[in-house]
Design a protein around this motif. Structure first.
Motif, PDB file in Angstrom:
ATOM      1  N   GLY A 100      14.266  18.001  36.610  1.00  0.00           N
ATOM      2  CA  GLY A 100      14.303  19.403  36.225  1.00  0.00           C
ATOM      3  C   GLY A 100      13.208  19.729  35.224  1.00  0.00           C
ATOM      4  N   TYR A 101      12.928  18.809  34.308  1.00  0.00           N
ATOM      5  CA  TYR A 101      11.863  19.024  33.324  1.00  0.00           C
ATOM      6  C   TYR A 101      10.527  19.233  34.036  1.00  0.00           C
ATOM      7  CZ  TYR A 101       9.634  18.654  28.756  1.00  0.00           C
ATOM      8  OH  TYR A 101       8.946  18.926  27.600  1.00  0.00           O
ATOM      9  N   SER A 102      10.257  18.399  35.025  1.00  0.00           N
ATOM     10  CA  SER A 102       9.006  18.501  35.775  1.00  0.00           C
ATOM     11  C   SER A 102       8.926  19.817  36.543  1.00  0.00           C
ATOM     12  CB  SER A 102       8.893  17.318  36.742  1.00  0.00           C
ATOM     13  OG  SER A 102       7.730  17.398  37.518  1.00  0.00           O
ATOM     14  N   ALA A 103      10.018  20.221  37.175  1.00  0.00           N
ATOM     15  CA  ALA A 103      10.024  21.474  37.942  1.00  0.00           C
ATOM     16  C   ALA A 103       9.811  22.673  37.034  1.00  0.00           C
ATOM     17  CB  ALA A 103      11.343  21.607  38.704  1.00  0.00           C
ATOM     18  N   ASN A 104      10.508  22.686  35.892  1.00  0.00           N
ATOM     19  CA  ASN A 104      10.383  23.805  34.965  1.00  0.00           C
ATOM     20  C   ASN A 104       8.977  23.910  34.383  1.00  0.00           C
ATOM     21  OD1 ASN A 104      13.009  24.687  35.261  1.00  0.00           O
ATOM     22  ND2 ASN A 104      13.789  23.571  33.494  1.00  0.00           N
ATOM     23  N   THR A 105       8.429  22.773  34.004  1.00  0.00           N
ATOM     24  CA  THR A 105       7.062  22.768  33.473  1.00  0.00           C
ATOM     25  C   THR A 105       6.069  23.204  34.538  1.00  0.00           C
ATOM     26  OG1 THR A 105       7.668  20.937  32.007  1.00  0.00           O
ATOM     27  CG2 THR A 105       5.329  21.364  32.296  1.00  0.00           C
ATOM     28  N   ALA A 106       6.308  22.773  35.775  1.00  0.00           N
ATOM     29  CA  ALA A 106       5.384  23.067  36.866  1.00  0.00           C
ATOM     30  C   ALA A 106       5.286  24.555  37.153  1.00  0.00           C
ATOM     31  CB  ALA A 106       5.820  22.322  38.125  1.00  0.00           C
ATOM     32  N   ILE A 107       6.427  25.210  37.321  1.00  0.00           N
ATOM     33  CA  ILE A 107       6.363  26.596  37.786  1.00  0.00           C
ATOM     34  C   ILE A 107       5.777  27.525  36.734  1.00  0.00           C
ATOM     35  CG2 ILE A 107       8.742  27.175  37.116  1.00  0.00           C
ATOM     36  CD1 ILE A 107       8.715  28.796  39.867  1.00  0.00           C
ATOM     37  N   LEU A 108       6.088  27.289  35.464  1.00  0.00           N
ATOM     38  CA  LEU A 108       5.583  28.202  34.440  1.00  0.00           C
ATOM     39  C   LEU A 108       4.161  27.891  34.021  1.00  0.00           C
ATOM     40  CD1 LEU A 108       8.741  28.894  32.287  1.00  0.00           C
ATOM     41  CD2 LEU A 108       7.330  30.558  33.464  1.00  0.00           C
ATOM     42  N   SER A 109       3.710  26.676  34.232  1.00  0.00           N
ATOM     43  CA  SER A 109       2.311  26.375  33.934  1.00  0.00           C
ATOM     44  C   SER A 109       1.385  26.777  35.079  1.00  0.00           C
ATOM     45  CB  SER A 109       2.137  24.880  33.644  1.00  0.00           C
ATOM     46  OG  SER A 109       2.475  24.089  34.769  1.00  0.00           O
ATOM     47  N   ALA A 110       1.952  26.908  36.293  1.00  0.00           N
ATOM     48  CA  ALA A 110       1.120  27.183  37.467  1.00  0.00           C
ATOM     49  C   ALA A 110       1.056  28.657  37.850  1.00  0.00           C
ATOM     50  CB  ALA A 110       1.629  26.379  38.666  1.00  0.00           C
ATOM     51  N   ILE A 111       2.144  29.399  37.691  1.00  0.00           N
ATOM     52  CA  ILE A 111       2.199  30.763  38.219  1.00  0.00           C
ATOM     53  C   ILE A 111       1.628  31.806  37.251  1.00  0.00           C
ATOM     54  CG2 ILE A 111       3.688  32.550  39.184  1.00  0.00           C
ATOM     55  CD1 ILE A 111       3.507  30.185  41.015  1.00  0.00           C
ATOM     56  N   PRO A 112       2.184  31.981  36.058  1.00  0.00           N
ATOM     57  CA  PRO A 112       1.606  32.980  35.143  1.00  0.00           C
ATOM     58  C   PRO A 112       0.191  32.572  34.713  1.00  0.00           C
ATOM     59  CG  PRO A 112       3.829  32.333  34.467  1.00  0.00           C
ATOM     60  CD  PRO A 112       3.383  31.348  35.486  1.00  0.00           C
ATOM     61  N   GLN A 113      -0.663  33.566  34.538  1.00  0.00           N
ATOM     62  CA  GLN A 113      -2.059  33.320  34.177  1.00  0.00           C
ATOM     63  C   GLN A 113      -2.391  34.033  32.864  1.00  0.00           C
ATOM     64  OE1 GLN A 113      -4.107  31.293  36.258  1.00  0.00           O
ATOM     65  NE2 GLN A 113      -2.112  30.933  37.217  1.00  0.00           N
ATOM     66  N   LYS A 114      -3.551  33.736  32.349  1.00  0.00           N
ATOM     67  CA  LYS A 114      -4.027  34.418  31.145  1.00  0.00           C
ATOM     68  C   LYS A 114      -4.049  35.924  31.403  1.00  0.00           C
ATOM     69  CE  LYS A 114      -7.696  34.297  27.680  1.00  0.00           C
ATOM     70  NZ  LYS A 114      -8.990  33.686  27.273  1.00  0.00           N
ATOM     71  N   GLY A 115      -3.482  36.699  30.481  1.00  0.00           N
ATOM     72  CA  GLY A 115      -3.374  38.149  30.662  1.00  0.00           C
ATOM     73  C   GLY A 115      -2.012  38.576  31.156  1.00  0.00           C
ATOM     74  N   ASP A 116      -1.222  37.618  31.678  1.00  0.00           N
ATOM     75  CA  ASP A 116       0.145  37.907  32.105  1.00  0.00           C
ATOM     76  C   ASP A 116       1.101  37.767  30.918  1.00  0.00           C
ATOM     77  OD1 ASP A 116      -0.836  38.260  34.649  1.00  0.00           O
ATOM     78  OD2 ASP A 116      -0.315  36.239  35.324  1.00  0.00           O
ATOM     79  N   THR A 117       2.365  38.123  31.136  1.00  0.00           N
ATOM     80  CA  THR A 117       3.354  38.057  30.065  1.00  0.00           C
ATOM     81  C   THR A 117       4.629  37.362  30.549  1.00  0.00           C
ATOM     82  OG1 THR A 117       2.538  40.150  29.141  1.00  0.00           O
ATOM     83  CG2 THR A 117       4.692  39.385  28.380  1.00  0.00           C
ATOM     84  N   ILE A 118       5.107  36.423  29.746  1.00  0.00           N
ATOM     85  CA  ILE A 118       6.381  35.747  29.995  1.00  0.00           C
ATOM     86  C   ILE A 118       7.369  36.189  28.920  1.00  0.00           C
ATOM     87  CG2 ILE A 118       7.570  33.528  30.148  1.00  0.00           C
ATOM     88  CD1 ILE A 118       4.804  32.287  30.842  1.00  0.00           C
ATOM     89  N   VAL A 119       8.492  36.736  29.348  1.00  0.00           N
ATOM     90  CA  VAL A 119       9.558  37.120  28.417  1.00  0.00           C
ATOM     91  C   VAL A 119      10.754  36.230  28.746  1.00  0.00           C
ATOM     92  CG1 VAL A 119      11.020  38.976  27.579  1.00  0.00           C
ATOM     93  CG2 VAL A 119       8.700  39.481  28.347  1.00  0.00           C
ATOM     94  N   TYR A 120      11.201  35.446  27.773  1.00  0.00           N
ATOM     95  CA  TYR A 120      12.213  34.438  28.055  1.00  0.00           C
ATOM     96  C   TYR A 120      13.370  34.502  27.078  1.00  0.00           C
ATOM     97  CZ  TYR A 120       9.920  31.868  24.248  1.00  0.00           C
ATOM     98  OH  TYR A 120       9.386  31.500  23.029  1.00  0.00           O
ATOM     99  N   ASP A 121      14.550  34.164  27.595  1.00  0.00           N
ATOM    100  CA  ASP A 121      15.727  34.060  26.734  1.00  0.00           C
ATOM    101  C   ASP A 121      15.468  32.973  25.692  1.00  0.00           C
ATOM    102  OD1 ASP A 121      18.435  32.985  25.864  1.00  0.00           O
ATOM    103  OD2 ASP A 121      19.088  34.684  27.090  1.00  0.00           O
ATOM    104  N   GLU A 122      15.806  33.246  24.456  1.00  0.00           N
ATOM    105  CA  GLU A 122      15.508  32.304  23.377  1.00  0.00           C
ATOM    106  C   GLU A 122      16.203  30.964  23.547  1.00  0.00           C
ATOM    107  OE1 GLU A 122      16.990  33.583  19.562  1.00  0.00           O
ATOM    108  OE2 GLU A 122      18.795  34.481  20.444  1.00  0.00           O
TER     109      GLU A 122
END
Length: 390
Positions: A100-122
């Protein structure tokens, strides 16, 4: 000038002084109220036999996968497993990951790009926060399950907008308001990334999680399912559109550069889901254990005000203070109740708690005795701490 070893030792000493030094525990045979093995599949003898029999019948056995999926580590079996998982999770495609750690790291490091915004539950997993940090996108937390704060943060977001939330949160055990989150995502044209780690296996038909239970899976951009908790084995997958999965194969570094799961792990995943499908009573048994815990706790007012009410197998009792929380946990351990203290900085200072995980193999008598003894220890220990500080 201090050496690097001296600097590291100093930081460790700071942890000691704050009463939050982490040490690897020696696992002892106590009454399990701490593991993520909610359905008891990790130690289920019948499932173990089923996995071994299926593995032994395969025409070609391998100890290791020999490489990454893109080099030598792919197999027809892995691809068929992904098709089966996509069917279970009602998605167009699914992609396996080693954890799960690998999957979570993968999707958020690969999809959003510079200039995009990630809003996440704390309160999301550390692995999701790590992936967000690696993405170079702007990232902002919103207060836990606070829809008003989520909308406020999305209103200021730029570029492609991504919201990250979990079905069941690992520290509080509470469930996210998925339908309302999706409504806000639609309003701001945001894409939801939804982590089903603690609901996989526990909720839904064949353990397909909360999104499928609520029939909202088709409105979610990406869903992460992990198999090392209720499913009792190891690994994870991301489920979503064919375009999403093909993109991850090409751009997700934790997928591209990781040696693939070995064949035995693939068999274990497939057989665990088959076993759950044939033994749906396990989910219902777990629900009865959760209800039994809630009923017992309601008998003790001293704990009710500290209980974070939860429909999940994760039950939390806020204590406050590392020293007090560790002391109570230690006394429970001495009495053979394997309950662990969750300390700051893992949780916010002042919100240190006991995290109690329920399982199908916890008897109602064990649950009743745990709550009764916890009440006794809590009253006795808090009185002792108050007297010593006074």
């Amino acid at each position: 000038m201090w050496s690097i070893e001296e600097k590291l030792a100093l930081r460790l000493q700071e942890r000691v002084s704050q009463n939050n030094l982490r040490e690897l525990p020696i696992v002892q045979k106590k009454i399990d109220f701490c593991s993520n093995d909610y359905l008891g599949l990790a130690s289920n003898a019948a499932l173990a036999q089923q996995i071994q029999q299926t593995y032994a019948q395969l025409p070609f056995l391998q100890n290791g996968s020999t490489g990454s999926r893109l080099i030598s580590g792919n197999s027809l079996y892995a691809m068929e497993l992904e098709e089966a998982l996509a069917t279970t999770f009602q998605a167009e495609k699914a992609l396996l990951f080693n954890s799960g750690y690998s999957a979570n790291t993968a999707i958020l490091s690969a999809i959003p790009q510079k200039g995009d915004t990630i809003v996440y539950d704390e309160y999301i997993h550390a692995s999701l926060k790590e992936g967000a940090r690696l993405s170079f996108a702007s990232r902002y937390p919103f207060r836990h399950n606070d829809l008003e704060d989520l909308e406020k943060k999305l209103g200021k977001a730029t570029g492609e907008k991504f919201v990250v939330a979990e079905s069941v949160y690992s520290m509080d055990g509470d469930v996210a308001p998925l339908e309302e989150i999706l409504r806000i995502c639609r309003k701001y044209n945001a894409h939801l990334i939804w982590d089903e780690a603690h609901s996989t296996g526990v909720w839904g038909e064949n353990g397909n999680g909360i999104a499928c239970t609520q029939q909202l899976q088709n409105q979610i951009f990406a869903r992460i399912y992990t198999f090392g908790k209720a499913m009792g084995v190891h690994g994870a997958c991301i489920a979503g559109s064919a375009v999403l999965i093909d993109y991850l194969v090409n751009f997700a570094r934790p997928f591209i550069y990781t040696t693939a799961l070995p064949l035995h792990s693939l068999v274990s995943i497939r057989e665990a889901f088959k076993f759950l499908q044939a033994n749906t009573y396990l989910q219902h048994t777990l629900y009865t254990r959760i209800a039994a815990f809630a009923a017992e706790l309601m008998k003790y007012p001293s704990l009710q005000t500290r209980w974070i009410k939860s429909e999940s197998a994760i039950q939390a009792i806020k204590i406050g203070g590392n020293a007090l929380t560790k002391t109570i946990a230690s006394q429970l351990q001495t009495a053979d109740y394997d309950v662990r203290a969750i300390l700051s900085p893992t949780v916010k200072e002042g919100e240190e708690r006991l995290r109690i995980c329920l399982h199908v193999y916890n008897t109602e008598e064990e649950i009743r005795n745990l709550v009764e003894y916890l009440t006794h220890v809590f009253m006795q220990t808090t009185a002792g701490f108050a007297a010593s500080s006074g």
